[in-house]
Design an enzyme around this catalytic site. Sequence first.
Site, short mmCIF file in Angstrom:
data_model
loop_
_atom_site.label_atom_id
_atom_site.label_comp_id
_atom_site.label_asym_id
_atom_site.label_seq_id
_atom_site.Cartn_x
_atom_site.Cartn_y
_atom_site.Cartn_z
N MET A 163 0.83 -1.17 0.00
CA MET A 163 0.00 0.00 0.00
C MET A 163 0.88 1.23 0.00
O MET A 163 1.19 1.73 1.06
CB MET A 163 -0.88 -0.05 1.25
N PRO A 164 1.30 1.67 -1.14
CA PRO A 164 2.06 2.90 -1.16
C PRO A 164 1.14 4.12 -1.04
O PRO A 164 0.05 4.14 -1.58
CB PRO A 164 2.74 2.90 -2.53
N LEU A 165 1.61 5.11 -0.30
CA LEU A 165 1.00 6.43 -0.29
C LEU A 165 1.86 7.28 -1.20
O LEU A 165 3.07 7.40 -0.98
CB LEU A 165 0.98 7.00 1.13
#
Length: 129
Positions: free
Chosen positions: A1-3
């Site tokens: 889950m990259p921001l």
Amino acid sequence: MPLVIFDVIEGRSDAELQTLLDAAHRAVLSAFEVPSRDRYQIVHENKAKHMVIEDTGLNLTRTRDLVVVRVITSPRAEEQKQRFYAELYRELKENCGIEGDDLMVSITTNSKGDWSFGKGVAQYLTGDL
């Protein structure tokens, strides 16, 4: 889950920003192999004089098309990072006309316990994710 956080010089239309975000998301999906709904993106529009992004002696020529991308993510393999840089560059060039000199990327890693997606819970640690 990259921001994924984008800093751009103000002046792009909503459609241009949407194209930028869509292109970057395709690069995330390709390089990091995350589910399609793992999409967390923030755009900051800045006055040109508020972005001083020089070239570190690499003879890069920056323009008003400059995009600085910050990625906050769980640890990724070096090959995934390299693939992301290449895929992001390709996507932004093909879909947004952004040249390589106008793209700067920084990846910061953290651990599973550093994420809460809501409700005051660290979902990676509780097994919800």
